[in-house]
Design a protein around this motif. Sequence first.
Motif, short mmCIF file in Angstrom:
data_model
loop_
_atom_site.label_atom_id
_atom_site.label_comp_id
_atom_site.label_asym_id
_atom_site.label_seq_id
_atom_site.Cartn_x
_atom_site.Cartn_y
_atom_site.Cartn_z
N TYR A 115 0.78 -0.85 0.01
CA TYR A 115 0.10 -0.30 -0.26
C TYR A 115 0.85 1.30 0.07
O TYR A 115 1.66 1.28 0.71
CB TYR A 115 -1.34 -0.14 0.91
CG TYR A 115 -1.42 0.79 1.55
CD1 TYR A 115 -2.43 1.75 0.81
CD2 TYR A 115 -1.40 2.32 2.77
CE1 TYR A 115 -3.26 3.05 0.79
CE2 TYR A 115 -1.98 3.01 2.95
CZ TYR A 115 -3.03 3.63 1.92
OH TYR A 115 -3.71 4.66 1.67
N GLN A 116 0.46 2.28 -0.83
CA GLN A 116 1.34 3.47 -1.19
C GLN A 116 0.39 4.80 -0.96
O GLN A 116 -0.50 5.26 -1.83
CB GLN A 116 2.09 3.93 -2.15
CG GLN A 116 3.51 2.48 -2.64
CD GLN A 116 3.51 3.04 -1.21
OE1 GLN A 116 4.40 3.95 -1.68
NE2 GLN A 116 4.56 1.76 -1.64
N PRO A 117 0.80 5.28 0.58
CA PRO A 117 -0.69 6.39 0.89
C PRO A 117 -0.68 7.41 0.26
O PRO A 117 0.25 7.61 -0.01
CB PRO A 117 -0.72 6.64 2.04
CG PRO A 117 0.73 5.89 3.09
CD PRO A 117 1.20 5.56 2.03
N SER A 118 -1.31 8.32 -0.45
CA SER A 118 -1.36 9.45 -1.45
C SER A 118 -2.03 10.53 -0.74
O SER A 118 -2.97 10.40 0.36
CB SER A 118 -2.13 9.52 -2.72
OG SER A 118 -3.21 9.34 -1.92
N PRO A 119 -1.26 11.32 -0.06
CA PRO A 119 -2.50 13.01 0.50
C PRO A 119 -3.81 12.91 -0.39
O PRO A 119 -3.99 12.78 -0.83
CB PRO A 119 -1.72 14.34 0.33
CG PRO A 119 -0.53 13.48 -0.44
CD PRO A 119 0.01 12.00 -0.46
N SER A 120 -4.16 13.66 0.95
CA SER A 120 -5.67 13.55 0.52
C SER A 120 -5.77 15.09 0.74
O SER A 120 -7.37 15.68 0.71
CB SER A 120 -6.76 13.12 1.45
OG SER A 120 -6.29 13.29 3.30
N TYR A 121 -4.40 15.71 0.75
CA TYR A 121 -5.03 17.28 0.29
C TYR A 121 -3.76 18.06 -0.07
O TYR A 121 -2.27 17.54 -0.46
CB TYR A 121 -4.70 17.45 2.15
CG TYR A 121 -3.51 17.45 3.22
CD1 TYR A 121 -2.45 18.63 3.07
CD2 TYR A 121 -3.10 16.73 4.07
CE1 TYR A 121 -1.76 18.53 3.86
CE2 TYR A 121 -2.27 16.29 3.91
CZ TYR A 121 -1.59 16.95 4.78
OH TYR A 121 0.17 16.81 5.00
N GLN A 122 -3.64 19.28 -0.62
CA GLN A 122 -2.84 20.14 -0.94
C GLN A 122 -2.87 20.66 -0.23
O GLN A 122 -3.51 21.77 -0.03
CB GLN A 122 -3.01 20.08 -2.44
CG GLN A 122 -3.70 19.43 -3.18
CD GLN A 122 -2.94 18.26 -3.74
OE1 GLN A 122 -1.59 19.34 -4.33
NE2 GLN A 122 -2.75 17.29 -4.32
N PRO A 123 -1.41 21.02 0.32
CA PRO A 123 -0.49 22.10 1.60
C PRO A 123 -0.63 23.70 0.62
O PRO A 123 -0.72 23.46 -0.28
CB PRO A 123 0.94 21.19 1.28
CG PRO A 123 1.53 20.45 0.37
CD PRO A 123 -0.19 20.07 0.44
#
Length: 128
Positions: A115-123
């Motif tokens: 599993y490779q998490p991806s950010p759910s927000y854009q800083p």
Amino acid sequence: MNMVFKVYVFAALVAFAAADGPPYQPPVPSYNAPAPTGPAQYTFDWNVRDDNSGNDFGHQESRDGYDTQGSYYVLLPDGRLQRVTYNVNGDSGYVAQVEHEGEAQYPTYQPSPSYQPSPSYQPTPRYG
């Protein structure tokens, strides 16, 4: 210091008074259960088969007095079907015969991709 001593003495008296109560009496049932009229007699049968999850198991039993006969089965994780046939007659105890149908299967392990998490927000960039 005198007040603390009075509190301790009062707590000790309360504990002593509470411990000197009547002994515990369990509640008495408020119903009259009917007495058995004879030896047990019953028959039941059930099974579960779910092709989505792979569950397959069941049980059947019949009893007449002290003679009980039955069987149950389960699909094992290795693909075999385990069947247990049993009987109980009086004081003879539980006598069971266990059988397995099929050949155990052990497929080779195939690891799944990690599993490779991806950010759910854009800083949001900060400007100083």
